[in-house]
Design an enzyme around this catalytic site. Sequence first.
Site, PDB file in Angstrom:
ATOM      1  N   HIS A 242     -52.999  34.683  -6.397  1.00 60.84           N
ATOM      2  CA  HIS A 242     -53.334  33.289  -6.700  1.00 60.84           C
ATOM      3  C   HIS A 242     -52.065  32.509  -7.060  1.00 60.84           C
ATOM      4  CE1 HIS A 242     -55.516  29.956  -8.803  1.00 60.84           C
ATOM      5  NE2 HIS A 242     -54.489  30.043  -9.627  1.00 60.84           N
ATOM      6  N   GLU A 243     -51.213  33.110  -7.898  1.00 60.90           N
ATOM      7  CA  GLU A 243     -49.966  32.431  -8.295  1.00 60.90           C
ATOM      8  C   GLU A 243     -49.037  32.265  -7.099  1.00 60.90           C
ATOM      9  OE1 GLU A 243     -49.724  30.947 -11.091  1.00 60.90           O
ATOM     10  OE2 GLU A 243     -51.557  31.857 -11.886  1.00 60.90           O
ATOM     11  N   HIS A 246     -49.803  29.177  -5.426  1.00 63.04           N
ATOM     12  CA  HIS A 246     -49.142  27.989  -6.000  1.00 63.04           C
ATOM     13  C   HIS A 246     -47.717  27.865  -5.472  1.00 63.04           C
ATOM     14  CE1 HIS A 246     -52.285  26.663  -8.610  1.00 63.04           C
ATOM     15  NE2 HIS A 246     -52.295  27.749  -9.375  1.00 63.04           N
ATOM     16  N   GLU A 296     -55.899  24.252  -7.678  1.00 64.58           N
ATOM     17  CA  GLU A 296     -56.388  25.558  -8.126  1.00 64.58           C
ATOM     18  C   GLU A 296     -57.358  26.143  -7.105  1.00 64.58           C
ATOM     19  OE1 GLU A 296     -55.332  27.343 -10.510  1.00 64.58           O
ATOM     20  OE2 GLU A 296     -54.012  25.815 -11.345  1.00 64.58           O
TER      21      GLU A 296
END
Lengths: 375, 419
Positions: A242-243, A246, A296
């Site tokens: 997930h990071e 980003h 997100e």
Amino acid sequence: MTTTDIPAPTSGPGVFFDGRTSARHDVTVTLGANGLQIADGTGRTLADWPYDAIEELNAPAQVLRLGRRHDSVLARLEVLDEAFADAIDIRAEGIDRTGAIHRRQRSHVIGWTILATVALVAVSYWAIPAIADRVGQAVPAAVERRLGDAVNMQVRSQLDTHQAGAAFDCGTGAHEQPGRAALDKMIKRLESGAALGMPLRAGVVRRPEANAIALPGGQIYVFQGLIDKADNPDEVAGVIAHEIGHVAHRDNTKSMLQGAGLSFLFGMLLGDFVGGGAVVVAAKAVLQSTYSRESETAADRYGAGLMKKVQGDPQALGAMLAKIGGATEPGMKILLDHPDTKARVAAISRIAADGPTIPFLDPAEWAALKRICAG
Amino acid sequence: MTIEASEAASTAAVRFLGARKAYWWLLARGALLLMVTLGIYRFWLNTDVRRFLWANTEIDGECLEYNGTPIELLIGFLAAVAILIPVYAGFFIAALDLGTLGEMSGLLGIALLGLAGQYAIYRARSYRLTRTVYRGLRFHQTGSAAVYALRAILWWTVTAATIGLAYPFQLASLERYKMRHTYYGDLPGRFAGAGWRLFLRGLPLWLLLVAPLALAVSALLEMVDWAALGDALSAETEDAMARIAETNPDLPTAIVFAILMVVGSIALALLLLPAYRAIMLRWWLSGLRFGDVTLTSRLLMRRVYGAYLRFLGLALLFTVALGVGSIPVLWIAGALTAGGDSSIAAEAAAALVLLGGYVTAALGYSTLYRATVGYALWQLSTESLHLSGVTVLEQVKAQGQPSSALGEGLADTLRVSGY
């Protein structure tokens, strides 16, 4: 000559300033066919103003103050006699003592400024994130890296609690080395699937929260609390994926650009009135949370997709989120920077693995990762 | 003609002709439109306010005229934005680019914005003067806004370093610069007010405000063992509080005393604010000169207090009205977000309602202030004026060109605008 029953005055007294000196002239004003003739006591003509060149100027209520439109010489004629002022008003089109022209102008202004405000709000809702997307992708990696270094310094000084006798970074001590190796193995596998175009730098830091953050330029910090709370390696990998989302989406740079855009639009163009500061702050907070919720969601999608690609368990991120998100968060939804956990988990569960998954770490490596902050 | 007769003939009074009601209406409508247009209406409101105040100020039988337009202010604002965007963008990039320049860009930025603010103040004054017409001639201002800005910043530094003691001399010096570059037609202005006069009048006020603060500082210095406190704080142990209590038993007393003194100083400042405004205005007005024209002000302090009291009374009434009015607002907001699982749209609506309530309150108080204190200060100032040597006003010649509204725009964007 007038044709009405009540004869309107065709001449009257006035006070005249010629615009060259401040000398005051008591004058007689005669209403001619095409304009005003202004003559002093001796009958000498001081000025001859066509009706269509006359404008009404700022004066107290009981005075009609006239000048010539677009004239660099500020000659002024003042009429105090009510009836005579009315007679001039009727003849000169540019004089509007009822204020109708003024009111029409004002309603135009109000109408257009309201439209402009609506346009501005629309721009900030749709156009700013879109522009930040394009510009964010165009920012060179070297600039982002430098930005990342600056942010890194700040973040470290904020997060580092200086626990006595322990370094901020985990995985440096002798007993922590195997954990570090396990983490590196995990990162390497994820990175091979991500194809970021810039090297990732990931590490575990001593923070009790179950969280992870990504900085511009590819720095990822996984908090010790997250490792403690995870039940299997895929849950940790899912959060890291997930990071990485980003990082891949350059969300940090984008959000910085979005913030600058909003500050400019709202802070500079709008809101310079008492109480306006609150409007600016509120609008910025709500809009930035909206942008953040969108990024997100996108990072969740990316993370689950990446896990699927490297044959990890895409659902592990959802499981981890459900664990750390807990029940519904308090506070107003429009100010939350993450979407509702239930919605996130539901969205992630729609991305299913194609075939059998390969565990990220064997039990020994997993046990080592769990002890990465053991000291 | 005897000397007395010629002197009597050369004096003049200033009158204020405004109707308070008209001003109230102007401001109330303006506040409403400011809210609806998120502040863009300010160019129109400010122009309306100036038109009202100027036109109703009668000097020696002739009223002033304001001939600036809202469009000019709007253009000035847009020009200022066009200039400031690249500057802000530059700071943004410098902040990202954290080299030596980047680290200094914060400080440099503040210094530059301070300079720009003073520059804007001077240019805005120039705009207002050239839009002020009296007896068919405009006022104007020469001099350099950049030089003024430098002087102002230097003076502010001195004033800060002397805890405000240099402030009267700063005012006098800056006012001298402004007035010796101010002209009515070809009649040159100057400022005759002396800094030390204001200093003497203001000194009691300064002492009253600074004395409690000085007491607070000396109490902290006397009663607190700073070395021990520093040791206790720097030692990273759990019982820092216990150690502080042990080495510094008087610390709580000293802190409570200091807080009381600071609160006292603030309360005194509020009480003395009208007195300060009255002293300042009277000194400033009585220092203004145009050629042989001498201004004298007999502004009465108790009337300034009266204006502030009026504001307080109305503000209290408004607060009560707000309290009553907020009940339905809060009820609506509560109803919209009730039930824990409200939609984003309902939350946004509730936020809008609350924000609207807040803006109404803030704009309401500011409108009350402008309509009471703002109005009264203008009215009292003008009515307190007495002019002598006005015979020169008969033969002034036109001079000066209108200046642009860029200064107004800069002042607006930098939030330093005045009237």
